[in-house]
Design an enzyme around this catalytic site. Structure first.
Site, short mmCIF file in Angstrom:
data_model
loop_
_atom_site.label_atom_id
_atom_site.label_comp_id
_atom_site.label_asym_id
_atom_site.label_seq_id
_atom_site.Cartn_x
_atom_site.Cartn_y
_atom_site.Cartn_z
N GLY A 43 0.77 -1.25 0.00
CA GLY A 43 0.00 0.00 0.00
C GLY A 43 0.79 1.29 0.00
O GLY A 43 0.37 2.30 -0.57
N GLU A 97 3.76 4.18 6.11
CA GLU A 97 2.60 3.30 5.98
C GLU A 97 1.50 4.03 5.22
O GLU A 97 1.42 5.25 5.23
CB GLU A 97 2.16 2.91 7.41
CG GLU A 97 0.87 2.11 7.52
CD GLU A 97 0.92 0.73 6.88
OE1 GLU A 97 1.35 0.62 5.73
OE2 GLU A 97 0.48 -0.24 7.55
N ASP A 98 0.65 3.25 4.55
CA ASP A 98 -0.46 3.88 3.81
C ASP A 98 -1.53 4.41 4.76
O ASP A 98 -1.92 5.57 4.69
CB ASP A 98 -1.06 2.91 2.77
CG ASP A 98 -1.45 1.54 3.34
OD1 ASP A 98 -1.29 1.31 4.55
OD2 ASP A 98 -1.92 0.70 2.54
N ASP A 101 -5.21 1.84 10.86
CA ASP A 101 -6.61 1.47 11.12
C ASP A 101 -6.73 1.09 12.61
O ASP A 101 -6.86 1.97 13.46
CB ASP A 101 -6.96 0.33 10.17
CG ASP A 101 -8.41 -0.05 10.16
OD1 ASP A 101 -9.26 0.83 10.34
OD2 ASP A 101 -8.72 -1.24 9.96
N LYS A 129 -7.22 6.51 10.49
CA LYS A 129 -8.62 6.34 10.89
C LYS A 129 -8.66 6.14 12.40
O LYS A 129 -8.80 5.02 12.88
CB LYS A 129 -9.20 5.08 10.22
CG LYS A 129 -9.45 5.21 8.74
CD LYS A 129 -10.47 4.20 8.24
CE LYS A 129 -9.84 2.90 7.86
NZ LYS A 129 -10.68 2.09 6.94
N PHE A 150 -13.99 2.63 4.09
CA PHE A 150 -12.96 1.86 3.38
C PHE A 150 -12.56 2.62 2.13
O PHE A 150 -13.40 2.92 1.28
CB PHE A 150 -13.44 0.46 3.03
CG PHE A 150 -12.31 -0.44 2.61
CD1 PHE A 150 -11.54 -1.10 3.56
CD2 PHE A 150 -11.98 -0.57 1.27
CE1 PHE A 150 -10.47 -1.90 3.18
CE2 PHE A 150 -10.90 -1.37 0.87
CZ PHE A 150 -10.15 -2.03 1.84
N ASP A 157 -5.68 -0.65 -2.01
CA ASP A 157 -6.42 -1.54 -2.89
C ASP A 157 -7.72 -2.04 -2.31
O ASP A 157 -7.98 -1.92 -1.11
CB ASP A 157 -5.56 -2.78 -3.19
CG ASP A 157 -5.48 -3.71 -1.98
OD1 ASP A 157 -5.15 -3.23 -0.89
OD2 ASP A 157 -5.77 -4.92 -2.13
P1 5GP Z 1 -4.12 -1.99 11.18
O1 5GP Z 1 -3.82 -0.57 11.56
O2 5GP Z 1 -5.57 -2.33 11.45
O3 5GP Z 1 -3.21 -2.98 11.79
O4 5GP Z 1 -3.92 -2.25 9.65
C1 5GP Z 1 -3.78 -1.32 8.75
C2 5GP Z 1 -3.76 -2.00 7.40
O5 5GP Z 1 -5.09 -2.38 7.03
C3 5GP Z 1 -3.28 -1.04 6.34
O6 5GP Z 1 -1.91 -1.20 6.12
C4 5GP Z 1 -4.11 -1.45 5.15
O7 5GP Z 1 -3.44 -2.47 4.45
C5 5GP Z 1 -5.36 -2.01 5.70
N1 5GP Z 1 -6.46 -1.02 5.67
C6 5GP Z 1 -7.04 -0.41 6.73
N2 5GP Z 1 -7.99 0.44 6.35
C7 5GP Z 1 -8.01 0.40 5.00
C8 5GP Z 1 -8.79 1.09 4.01
O8 5GP Z 1 -9.67 1.92 4.27
N3 5GP Z 1 -8.51 0.77 2.71
C9 5GP Z 1 -7.56 -0.14 2.35
N4 5GP Z 1 -7.38 -0.35 1.06
N5 5GP Z 1 -6.80 -0.79 3.27
C10 5GP Z 1 -7.04 -0.52 4.57
MG MG Z 2 -1.04 -2.31 4.56
#
Ligand code: 5GP
Ligand code: MG
Length: 172
Positions: A43, A97-98, A101, A129, A150, A157
């Site tokens: 990402g 990081e992209d 979440d 987020k 999302f 993606d």
């Molecule tokens: P977390 O913070 O929950 O551990 O994970 C974050 C990862 O979940 C990000 O690197 C991404 O790959 C994925 N992710 C979380 N929210 C989104 C979203 O709104 N869109 C997309 N495409 N990926 C997301």
């Molecule tokens: Mg990711």
């Protein structure tokens, strides 16, 4: 086949502005430290490229691919799918990081890199987020805070698709 991705949440102009702002801040914060920039695949490949080519200080660029596995323990486990080629011992590391979440992945990546002996580990995220967080993780650098939707585009993606969309859209 297609999904409804007609709703633009972040424009190309906003993305350009955030990259300019963060790159300038990084240039000043990491002056004379030659940071190791760790982009998180897949990402963050576009955001990483956009940031580093705006930076004027010397940097090392590397990538790693990870996943966080949540088993019975709420802390979770880091799965490394593609390993770094750089030894981060004694280095100042900036993880790119992209999107943050739940915060689980970045919390695990950060402790992994500190365990390897990095001198410092900071996290830079294009999008955040905060409503979805399950821990107290806060990115050191954050582009744009977004609502609990999302999103796709700008590297992100849905089922492997839409990474090449230039702005950021909500999937409905
Ligand atoms: P977390 O913070 O929950 O551990 O994970 C974050 C990862 O979940 C990000 O690197 C991404 O790959 C994925 N992710 C979380 N929210 C989104 C979203 O709104 N869109 C997309 N495409 N990926 C997301
Ligand atoms: Mg990711």
């Amino acid at each position: 086949m297609g999904h409804d991705i007609s709703k633009v949440l972040v424009t190309e102009e906003q993305i350009t502005e955030m990259c300019d702002r963060i790159a300038q801040q990084l240039d000043s914060d990491y002056k004379d430290r030659e940071p190791v920039i760790v982009g998180i695949l897949t990402g963050a490949f576009i955001f990483t490229a956009d940031l580093v080519r705006r930076m004027r200080i010397p940097v090392i660029v590397d990538f790693m691919q990870v996943a966080s596995y949540v088993g019975t323990e709420s802390t979770g486990e880091l799965i490394i799918k593609k390993e770094l080629s750089t030894d981060v011992t004694g280095r100042d590391v900036l993880v790119v990081e992209d999107i943050i979440d739940t915060g689980r992945t970045m919390e695990l990546v950060k402790s992994e890199l500190l365990n390897r002996g990095a001198k410092s580990v900071k996290v830079c995220a294009a999008f955040d987020k905060p409503d979805r967080r399950v821990n107290d993780f806060i990115p050191d650098y954050c582009g744009i805070v977004i609502p609990d939707e999302f999103i796709v585009g700008y590297g992100l993606d849905y089922d492997g698709k839409y990474r090449n969309i230039k702005d950021v859209r909500i999937v409905r």
